[in-house]
Design a protein around this motif. Structure first.
Motif, PDB file in Angstrom:
ATOM      1  N   ARG A  39       0.824  -1.207   0.000  1.00  0.00           N
ATOM      2  CA  ARG A  39       0.000   0.000   0.000  1.00  0.00           C
ATOM      3  C   ARG A  39       0.855   1.253   0.000  1.00  0.00           C
ATOM      4  O   ARG A  39       0.469   2.275  -0.543  1.00  0.00           O
ATOM      5  N   ARG A  40       2.006   1.174   0.613  1.00  0.00           N
ATOM      6  CA  ARG A  40       2.858   2.353   0.731  1.00  0.00           C
ATOM      7  C   ARG A  40       3.406   2.804  -0.624  1.00  0.00           C
ATOM      8  O   ARG A  40       3.393   3.973  -0.943  1.00  0.00           O
ATOM      9  N   MET A  41       3.879   1.876  -1.425  1.00  0.00           N
ATOM     10  CA  MET A  41       4.477   2.220  -2.717  1.00  0.00           C
ATOM     11  C   MET A  41       3.516   1.968  -3.883  1.00  0.00           C
ATOM     12  O   MET A  41       3.889   2.156  -5.037  1.00  0.00           O
ATOM     13  N   ASN A  42       2.311   1.495  -3.610  1.00  0.00           N
ATOM     14  CA  ASN A  42       1.315   1.174  -4.632  1.00  0.00           C
ATOM     15  C   ASN A  42       1.859   0.179  -5.650  1.00  0.00           C
ATOM     16  O   ASN A  42       1.622   0.278  -6.843  1.00  0.00           O
ATOM     17  N   SER A  43       2.612  -0.798  -5.168  1.00  0.00           N
ATOM     18  CA  SER A  43       3.179  -1.804  -6.055  1.00  0.00           C
ATOM     19  C   SER A  43       2.625  -3.179  -5.708  1.00  0.00           C
ATOM     20  O   SER A  43       2.017  -3.372  -4.650  1.00  0.00           O
ATOM     21  N   ALA A  44       2.843  -4.113  -6.621  1.00  0.00           N
ATOM     22  CA  ALA A  44       2.333  -5.464  -6.420  1.00  0.00           C
ATOM     23  C   ALA A  44       3.236  -6.462  -7.135  1.00  0.00           C
ATOM     24  O   ALA A  44       3.817  -6.159  -8.178  1.00  0.00           O
ATOM     25  N   LEU A  45       3.328  -7.657  -6.558  1.00  0.00           N
ATOM     26  CA  LEU A  45       3.973  -8.780  -7.219  1.00  0.00           C
ATOM     27  C   LEU A  45       2.861  -9.568  -7.882  1.00  0.00           C
ATOM     28  O   LEU A  45       1.946 -10.040  -7.200  1.00  0.00           O
ATOM     29  N   VAL A  46       2.904  -9.664  -9.201  1.00  0.00           N
ATOM     30  CA  VAL A  46       1.865 -10.385  -9.928  1.00  0.00           C
ATOM     31  C   VAL A  46       2.462 -11.589 -10.637  1.00  0.00           C
ATOM     32  O   VAL A  46       3.649 -11.595 -10.987  1.00  0.00           O
ATOM     33  N   GLU A  47       1.627 -12.594 -10.842  1.00  0.00           N
ATOM     34  CA  GLU A  47       2.045 -13.797 -11.551  1.00  0.00           C
ATOM     35  C   GLU A  47       1.065 -14.057 -12.680  1.00  0.00           C
ATOM     36  O   GLU A  47      -0.147 -14.064 -12.474  1.00  0.00           O
ATOM     37  N   PHE A  48       1.617 -14.271 -13.873  1.00  0.00           N
ATOM     38  CA  PHE A  48       0.804 -14.576 -15.043  1.00  0.00           C
ATOM     39  C   PHE A  48       0.533 -16.074 -15.118  1.00  0.00           C
ATOM     40  O   PHE A  48       1.124 -16.863 -14.381  1.00  0.00           O
ATOM     41  N   GLU A  49      -0.341 -16.475 -16.008  1.00  0.00           N
ATOM     42  CA  GLU A  49      -0.750 -17.874 -16.125  1.00  0.00           C
ATOM     43  C   GLU A  49       0.420 -18.806 -16.446  1.00  0.00           C
ATOM     44  O   GLU A  49       0.408 -19.968 -16.056  1.00  0.00           O
ATOM     45  N   ASP A  50       1.432 -18.292 -17.128  1.00  0.00           N
ATOM     46  CA  ASP A  50       2.578 -19.134 -17.485  1.00  0.00           C
ATOM     47  C   ASP A  50       3.646 -19.174 -16.391  1.00  0.00           C
ATOM     48  O   ASP A  50       4.701 -19.776 -16.575  1.00  0.00           O
ATOM     49  N   GLY A  51       3.393 -18.518 -15.244  1.00  0.00           N
ATOM     50  CA  GLY A  51       4.330 -18.546 -14.130  1.00  0.00           C
ATOM     51  C   GLY A  51       5.273 -17.363 -14.061  1.00  0.00           C
ATOM     52  O   GLY A  51       6.013 -17.217 -13.090  1.00  0.00           O
ATOM     53  N   TYR A  52       5.259 -16.500 -15.071  1.00  0.00           N
ATOM     54  CA  TYR A  52       6.126 -15.323 -15.082  1.00  0.00           C
ATOM     55  C   TYR A  52       5.670 -14.341 -14.002  1.00  0.00           C
ATOM     56  O   TYR A  52       4.482 -14.050 -13.888  1.00  0.00           O
ATOM     57  N   ARG A  53       6.603 -13.850 -13.202  1.00  0.00           N
ATOM     58  CA  ARG A  53       6.305 -12.911 -12.119  1.00  0.00           C
ATOM     59  C   ARG A  53       7.002 -11.589 -12.368  1.00  0.00           C
ATOM     60  O   ARG A  53       8.117 -11.548 -12.882  1.00  0.00           O
ATOM     61  N   VAL A  54       6.339 -10.517 -11.939  1.00  0.00           N
ATOM     62  CA  VAL A  54       6.908  -9.183 -12.095  1.00  0.00           C
ATOM     63  C   VAL A  54       6.364  -8.295 -10.980  1.00  0.00           C
ATOM     64  O   VAL A  54       5.232  -8.438 -10.544  1.00  0.00           O
ATOM     65  N   VAL A  55       7.218  -7.366 -10.500  1.00  0.00           N
ATOM     66  CA  VAL A  55       6.789  -6.346  -9.547  1.00  0.00           C
ATOM     67  C   VAL A  55       6.453  -5.109 -10.364  1.00  0.00           C
ATOM     68  O   VAL A  55       7.250  -4.661 -11.185  1.00  0.00           O
ATOM     69  N   THR A  56       5.272  -4.567 -10.123  1.00  0.00           N
ATOM     70  CA  THR A  56       4.804  -3.458 -10.936  1.00  0.00           C
ATOM     71  C   THR A  56       3.885  -2.542 -10.140  1.00  0.00           C
ATOM     72  O   THR A  56       3.495  -2.867  -9.016  1.00  0.00           O
ATOM     73  N   SER A  57       3.528  -1.436 -10.732  1.00  0.00           N
ATOM     74  CA  SER A  57       2.542  -0.539 -10.140  1.00  0.00           C
ATOM     75  C   SER A  57       1.165  -1.186 -10.210  1.00  0.00           C
ATOM     76  O   SER A  57       0.822  -1.819 -11.207  1.00  0.00           O
ATOM     77  N   ARG A  58       0.366  -0.990  -9.174  1.00  0.00           N
ATOM     78  CA  ARG A  58      -0.992  -1.541  -9.202  1.00  0.00           C
ATOM     79  C   ARG A  58      -1.876  -0.782 -10.181  1.00  0.00           C
ATOM     80  O   ARG A  58      -2.942  -1.257 -10.546  1.00  0.00           O
ATOM     81  N   ASN A  59      -1.429   0.386 -10.651  1.00  0.00           N
ATOM     82  CA  ASN A  59      -2.177   1.112 -11.675  1.00  0.00           C
ATOM     83  C   ASN A  59      -2.186   0.356 -13.002  1.00  0.00           C
ATOM     84  O   ASN A  59      -3.011   0.644 -13.862  1.00  0.00           O
ATOM     85  N   TYR A  60      -1.253  -0.572 -13.185  1.00  0.00           N
ATOM     86  CA  TYR A  60      -1.165  -1.332 -14.424  1.00  0.00           C
ATOM     87  C   TYR A  60      -2.151  -2.494 -14.458  1.00  0.00           C
ATOM     88  O   TYR A  60      -2.213  -3.210 -15.450  1.00  0.00           O
ATOM     89  N   LEU A  61      -2.917  -2.693 -13.406  1.00  0.00           N
ATOM     90  CA  LEU A  61      -3.824  -3.835 -13.303  1.00  0.00           C
ATOM     91  C   LEU A  61      -5.270  -3.371 -13.238  1.00  0.00           C
ATOM     92  O   LEU A  61      -5.563  -2.327 -12.692  1.00  0.00           O
ATOM     93  N   ARG A  62      -6.153  -4.186 -13.779  1.00  0.00           N
ATOM     94  CA  ARG A  62      -7.585  -3.972 -13.653  1.00  0.00           C
ATOM     95  C   ARG A  62      -8.228  -5.308 -13.322  1.00  0.00           C
ATOM     96  O   ARG A  62      -7.824  -6.346 -13.847  1.00  0.00           O
ATOM     97  N   ALA A  63      -9.235  -5.273 -12.463  1.00  0.00           N
ATOM     98  CA  ALA A  63      -9.946  -6.495 -12.107  1.00  0.00           C
ATOM     99  C   ALA A  63     -10.581  -7.084 -13.365  1.00  0.00           C
ATOM    100  O   ALA A  63     -11.202  -6.374 -14.140  1.00  0.00           O
ATOM    101  N   ALA A  64     -10.398  -8.380 -13.549  1.00  0.00           N
ATOM    102  CA  ALA A  64     -10.971  -9.053 -14.713  1.00  0.00           C
ATOM    103  C   ALA A  64     -12.445  -9.333 -14.444  1.00  0.00           C
ATOM    104  O   ALA A  64     -12.856  -9.549 -13.293  1.00  0.00           O
ATOM    105  N   GLU A  65     -13.225  -9.333 -15.490  1.00  0.00           N
ATOM    106  CA  GLU A  65     -14.641  -9.660 -15.360  1.00  0.00           C
ATOM    107  C   GLU A  65     -14.779 -11.142 -15.101  1.00  0.00           C
ATOM    108  O   GLU A  65     -14.117 -11.959 -15.732  1.00  0.00           O
ATOM    109  N   ARG A  66     -15.644 -11.474 -14.173  1.00  0.00           N
ATOM    110  CA  ARG A  66     -15.902 -12.880 -13.879  1.00  0.00           C
ATOM    111  C   ARG A  66     -17.073 -13.350 -14.709  1.00  0.00           C
ATOM    112  O   ARG A  66     -17.924 -12.562 -15.117  1.00  0.00           O
TER     113      ARG A  66
END
Length: 71
Positions: A39-66
């Motif tokens: 929350r402090r830096m507005n960053s997140a560690l995300v993992e894609f379906e193929d296992g690739y991980r990256v630390v990025t800004s949470r502004n780069y993400l949007r909730a997917a439609e279910r």
């Protein structure tokens, strides 16, 4: 993808979509999950379906439609 087992409510995995083309343009629109967020830096560690991980800004993400939900 593996959810972070140290987080509360680990049985609920909310999918996100990578929403930018300037960073990792080949990942645009792909599903990912947030493993850890800051929350402090507005960053997140995300993992894609193929296992690739990256630390990025949470502004780069949007909730997917279910399935069954309206946008």
């Amino acid at each position: 993808m593996t959810p972070d087992l140290n987080m509360p409510n680990n049985d609920v995995v909310v999918p996100y979509r990578w929403r930018v083309r300037t960073r990792l343009p080949e990942r645009y629109g792909q599903l990912c999950v947030v493993l850890v967020r800051s929350r402090r830096m507005n960053s997140a560690l995300v993992e894609f379906e193929d296992g690739y991980r990256v630390v990025t800004s949470r502004n780069y993400l949007r909730a997917a439609e279910r399935a069954g939900e309206k946008p």
